[in-house]
Design an enzyme around this catalytic site. Structure first.
Site, PDB file in Angstrom:
ATOM      1  N   ASP A  78       0.412  -1.548   0.113  1.00  0.00           N
ATOM      2  CA  ASP A  78       0.027  -0.179   0.031  1.00  0.00           C
ATOM      3  C   ASP A  78       0.921   1.269   0.020  1.00  0.00           C
ATOM      4  O   ASP A  78       1.951   1.211   0.055  1.00  0.00           O
ATOM      5  CB  ASP A  78      -1.081   0.043   0.930  1.00  0.00           C
ATOM      6  N   GLU A 136      -0.867  -2.473   5.024  1.00  0.00           N
ATOM      7  CA  GLU A 136      -0.117  -2.221   6.501  1.00  0.00           C
ATOM      8  C   GLU A 136       0.353  -0.765   7.144  1.00  0.00           C
ATOM      9  O   GLU A 136       0.654  -0.565   7.618  1.00  0.00           O
ATOM     10  CB  GLU A 136       1.596  -2.311   5.679  1.00  0.00           C
TER      11      GLU A 136
HETATM   12 NI    NI Z   1       6.552   1.221   5.711  1.00  0.00          NI
END
Ligand code: NI
Length: 392
Positions: A78, A136
């Site tokens: 991401d 994340e």
């Molecule tokens: Ni990172």
């Protein structure tokens, strides 16, 4: 061909993956195109990726000879809500979104590792599970947590897991890791203090939420200095504060937002209770009321002793011991790889990506541009660690 030559042979593909990913960043939870790109790249290698595992997560298996263990390699994919200012020819095409944490590099390296490992199936026994993880960067909606809940560590069950993260704090050609905590917990909190509005010239008729908020901010810092052992690291930061509407009106409401970080899971558990006691005591003693919300995010990322030693020894053989840095202090950043480490033995390492003579920009900076020369290094350490683990 030896491993370094095999990595060299896929270098152009890895670079192309990285640049495509970099140009097409998507924020946490919205990585639809990125996931489709990864799945297609894996199918092009003859693999059969499983899609939509805990959100946009993708899993693929590379099976070596029969028998043996299962080791997982994880990359996150991401991006962040940041307007890119690098001026790179392959800069983000999506306004206000940027791969400013290097997850494009992590994913490209894992795709490259997949390509190399597909050509080595006769050379190892066991299974390599590739885990491509979304979301994340979202501490309250962790992609790792969701993929684990969706069973990513089962069928076949994973014996150990490795991951890497680029770091401009270390030069290209090096890696850094330590035993135990590699990154901190990362929690988020919201505080609302409610008072009573009145004219600024008549405070006796109101309850000033600004004064209460100011006391709370100061007093919360005593948790770090007075309630936690000086040998435990804690950060309590209030990064956002809002109150009032006019310079001459007593504010009715004061809101605060912040984050807590620590390397010790027990300390993490202690923090919300201590905070609420202080907030309640101050707000109520001054005639106000409060709301307090504490969301637990990531736990500290812990390197298991054996997994840590395996990566360290592998990297020392490949890169030379001066290129394997063992930091004295761990970072207070957060990383949701921690949730994998809670389930199975795990090791996480920083991959140096700072080019000599290049200007330094930290992670999450709008000019962050990791040195692509770090990619073959990261692939070599990752592949070698996986193979070393399977041959143990
Ligand atoms: Ni990172």
């Amino acid at each position: 061909m030896n491993l370094a030559e095999k990595i060299q042979a896929v270098k152009d593909n890895v670079e192309a993956h990285r640049r495509w990913l970099h140009a097409h960043p998507e924020c946490s939870g919205q990585e639809k195109e990125t996931a489709a790109y990864i799945a297609k790249a894996l199918r092009n290698l003859g693999l059969a990726p499983q899609e939509n595992v805990g959100g946009y997560g993708i899993v693929a298996l590379i099976e070596g000879k029969k028998g043996g263990k299962c080791v997982a390699l994880r990359a996150d994919f991401d991006a962040l809500a940041i307007q890119e200012e690098t001026g790179l020819p392959f800069a983000s095409k999506n306004p206000g979104v940027m791969h400013a944490c290097g997850h494009d590099v992590h994913t490209a390296m894992l795709l490259g590792a997949a390509e190399v490992l597909c050509s080595m199936k006769e050379e190892f026994a066991g299974t390599i599970k590739l885990i491509f993880q979304p979301s994340e960067e979202n501490a309250t909606d962790s992609g790792a947590k969701k993929m684990i809940a969706a069973g990513v560590l089962e069928n076949p069950s994973v014996d150990a897991i490795f991951a890497q993260h680029v770091s401009p704090n270390y030069p290209t050609g090096s890696i850094a890791l330590n035993e135990g905590a590699m990154s901190a917990s990362s929690d988020r909190f919201f505080i609302t203090v409610k008072g009573k509005s009145s004219h600024g010239s008549a405070p006796e008729n109101g309850v000033d939420a600004v004064t209460i908020g100011a006391q709370i901010i100061t007093a919360l810092q005593t948790i770090v200095s007075r309630n936690i052992s000086p040998l435990d690291s804690v950060v309590l930061t209030i990064g956002k504060l809002a109150a009032g509407s006019q310079y001459n009106i007593i504010a009715e409401e004061c809101t605060m937002e912040g984050t807590c970080r620590t390397l010790n899971p027990q300390v993490q558990d202690q923090l919300p209770q201590r905070m609420e006691a202080i907030i309640k005591g101050i707000a109520e003693s001054m005639g106000g009321t409060y709301e307090f919300q504490y969301s637990k995010g990531f736990i500290p990322t812990m390197n298991a002793p054996a997994a840590f030693a395996l990566v360290r020894d592998t990297a020392q053989t490949l890169l030379g011991s001066e290129q394997v840095i063992i930091p004295e202090k761990s970072a207070m950043t957060g990383e949701d790889f921690s949730f994998f480490g809670r389930e199975i033995p795990a090791a996480f390492y920083w991959l140096g990506c700072q080019k000599e003579d290049a200007p330094f920009y930290p992670l999450h900076n709008n000019r962050f541009a990791p040195d692509e020369a770090a990619m073959p290094v990261g692939m070599e350490v990752m592949i070698s660690s996986a193979l070393a683990y399977l041959s143990e």
